[in-house]
Design an enzyme around this catalytic site. Structure first.
Site, PDB file in Angstrom:
ATOM      1  CE1 TYR A  27      -3.440  -2.752   0.812  1.00  0.00           C
ATOM      2  CE2 TYR A  27      -4.623  -0.666   0.911  1.00  0.00           C
ATOM      3  CZ  TYR A  27      -4.634  -2.040   0.792  1.00  0.00           C
ATOM      4  OH  TYR A  27      -5.825  -2.700   0.663  1.00  0.00           O
ATOM      5  CE  LYS A  38       2.233 -18.151  -1.697  1.00  0.00           C
ATOM      6  NZ  LYS A  38       1.368 -19.365  -1.732  1.00  0.00           N
ATOM      7  CG  ASP A  42      -1.678 -20.556  -0.345  1.00  0.00           C
ATOM      8  OD1 ASP A  42      -1.258 -20.523   0.830  1.00  0.00           O
ATOM      9  OD2 ASP A  42      -1.125 -21.228  -1.239  1.00  0.00           O
ATOM     10  CG  ASP A  44      -8.063  -4.855   1.501  1.00  0.00           C
ATOM     11  OD1 ASP A  44      -9.038  -4.345   2.090  1.00  0.00           O
ATOM     12  OD2 ASP A  44      -7.947  -4.871   0.257  1.00  0.00           O
ATOM     13  CG  ASP A  51     -13.711  -7.041   1.620  1.00  0.00           C
ATOM     14  OD1 ASP A  51     -13.504  -6.198   2.508  1.00  0.00           O
ATOM     15  OD2 ASP A  51     -14.220  -6.749   0.510  1.00  0.00           O
TER      16      ASP A  51
HETATM   17  C1  IPM Z   1     -10.559  -1.225   3.493  1.00  0.00           C
HETATM   18  C2  IPM Z   1     -10.697  -0.685   2.100  1.00  0.00           C
HETATM   19  C3  IPM Z   1      -9.518   0.227   1.811  1.00  0.00           C
HETATM   20  C4  IPM Z   1      -8.256  -0.597   1.880  1.00  0.00           C
HETATM   21  C5  IPM Z   1      -9.599   0.978   0.463  1.00  0.00           C
HETATM   22  C6  IPM Z   1     -10.891   1.745   0.306  1.00  0.00           C
HETATM   23  C7  IPM Z   1      -8.411   1.882   0.260  1.00  0.00           C
HETATM   24  O1  IPM Z   1     -10.809  -1.705   1.173  1.00  0.00           O
HETATM   25  O2  IPM Z   1     -10.557  -0.431   4.436  1.00  0.00           O
HETATM   26  O3  IPM Z   1     -10.478  -2.436   3.658  1.00  0.00           O
HETATM   27  O4  IPM Z   1      -7.871  -1.253   0.899  1.00  0.00           O
HETATM   28  O5  IPM Z   1      -7.626  -0.597   2.947  1.00  0.00           O
HETATM   29 MN    MN Z   2     -10.932  -3.677   2.087  1.00  0.00          MN
END
Ligand code: IPM
Ligand code: MN
Length: 365
Positions: free
Chosen positions: A141, A189, A221, A245, A249
């Site tokens: 990042y 990894k 993975d 990240d 999700d």
């Molecule tokens: C999160 C989001 C952010 C990230 C984006 C919007 C930059 O996906 O907070 O998880 O990748 O950190």
């Molecule tokens: Mn995210």
């Protein structure tokens, strides 16, 4: 208790969900006689349009003068052609860097009532309680150099960590595990990447300071599969920025909706709070957004910045209660709809508020 909170609602559903989170915080303040002061500033796409930059200086100044920042979400399809630092997301990364919080705590706990909402079997996910600790200021990042060279048709990013960056986030993970089930899973990894070998070696070293906590290592993975196959086996999961990240999700599958997940970023000058979900432009302004992730995020402000543990617990149990009573936002109303009442964003916020009030008044607060 005095608390200065900057609200940067951002784009899409950001204003709707933070509006409900703020309303819950105001209710808690009124009930407990606390003085919470709220200020609002722009970030993300709205700031690009109004101020020509995704993170205006006065937003940053206000953030640095606050005790906590509550951020909604940033992003919109109209900005897709812009380079990363000019996009709404660039504003989010810039405020993260400026506030300095490096440990992003993303709890994933399943509510019994929502297990039918997940494609996973209830008996697999029920009782899940994972705390992801995502390193937030390093890795690909922020790593330099980074470039997309359109002439040569090549692009690269740099996934870089210094030992100290790994050690400090690992320490946060071990400290938190100590207050929980005393297990840390570190995700990397290391079979392919040098940066992961450094990560693994450093976490292993830090683990010696915490002999009472068990450490295991997993490859990312394999971990992507394990968290869906056997989510209850994990307690604290620590990992680098990009892996964190992705895995968090994914953990939205366990809770039944990404809209349920809160987050808090600690370790810097000012704590930063944001639900895990994005700006969801497709449903923005329609009252369809789930405010529970943002409301649970408000609960994390109460616990971590305000140190109001009972009030924080009341928010979590109010959310549980409202779900038990069958109230759902649209994203939570897939699957079995028996006994379910679908509410708008604002109606859901009001239900939680009402229930928080009942709980705190009953407790004599
Ligand atoms: C999160 C989001 C952010 C990230 C984006 C919007 C930059 O996906 O907070 O998880 O990748 O950190
Ligand atoms: Mn995210």
């Amino acid at each position: 208790m005095n608390l200065k909170i900057l609200v940067t609602a951002g784009d899409g559903i950001g204003p709707e969900v933070t509006g409900e989170a703020v309303a819950v915080l105001k209710e808690v303040a009124a009930l407990g006689g606390h003085d919470f002061a709220f200020m609002e500033k722009r970030i993300g796409g709205v700031a690009i349009v109004e101020d020509g930059t995704p993170l205006p200086q006065d937003t940053l100044d206000a953030a640095l003068a606050s005790d906590a920042v509550l951020l909604g979400a940033v992003g919109g399809n109209e900005f897709n052609a812009l380079p990363p630092d000019k996009r709404p997301e660039g504003g989010l990364l810039a405020i993260r860097a400026a506030l300095g919080g490096f440990a992003n705590l993303r709890p994933c706990f399943s509510f019994k009532e929502l297990t039918v909402n997940s494609p996973l079997r209830p008996e697999v996910i029920e009782g899940t309680d994972i705390l992801f600790v995502r390193e937030l200021l390093g890795g690909a990042y922020f790593g330099k150099p980074r470039e997309w060279n359109k002439e040569t048709g090549t692009a690269f990013n740099t996934m870089i960590y210094r030992r100290e960056e790994v050690a400090r986030v690992a320490r946060v993970a071990f400290e938190l595990a100590r207050q929980r089930r005393k297990k840390v899973t570190s995700v990397d990894k290391a079979n392919v990447l040098e940066v992961s070998q450094l990560w693994r070696a450093t976490v292993t070293e830090v683990a010696k300071e915490f002999p009472d906590v068990t450490l295991e290592h997993q490859y990312v993975d394999a971990m992507a599969m394990h968290i869906l196959n056997r989510p209850r086996d994990f307690d604290v999961v620590v990992t680098e920025n990009l892996f964190g990240d992705i895995l968090t999700d994914e953990s939205g599958v366990i809770t039944g909706s990404l809209g349920m997940l809160p987050s808090a970023t600690i370790g810097g000058k000012v704590d930063l709070y944001e639900p895990v979900h994005g700006s969801a432009p497709d449903i923005a302004g329609k009252g369809l957004a789930n405010p529970l992730g943002a409301i649970l995020t408000a609960g994390m402000i109460l616990r971590l910045t305000a140190k109001l543990e009972a009030e924080s617990a009341a928010i979590r149990s109010a959310v549980r209660k409202v779900l038990e009573q069958g109230y759902r936002t649209a994203d939570l109303a897939r699957g079995n709809r028996e006994g379910v009442t679908v509410l708008s964003t604002r109606e859901m916020g009001a239900k939680v508020r009402e229930t928080v009030k009942e709980q705190l008044s009953a407790a004599g607060r």
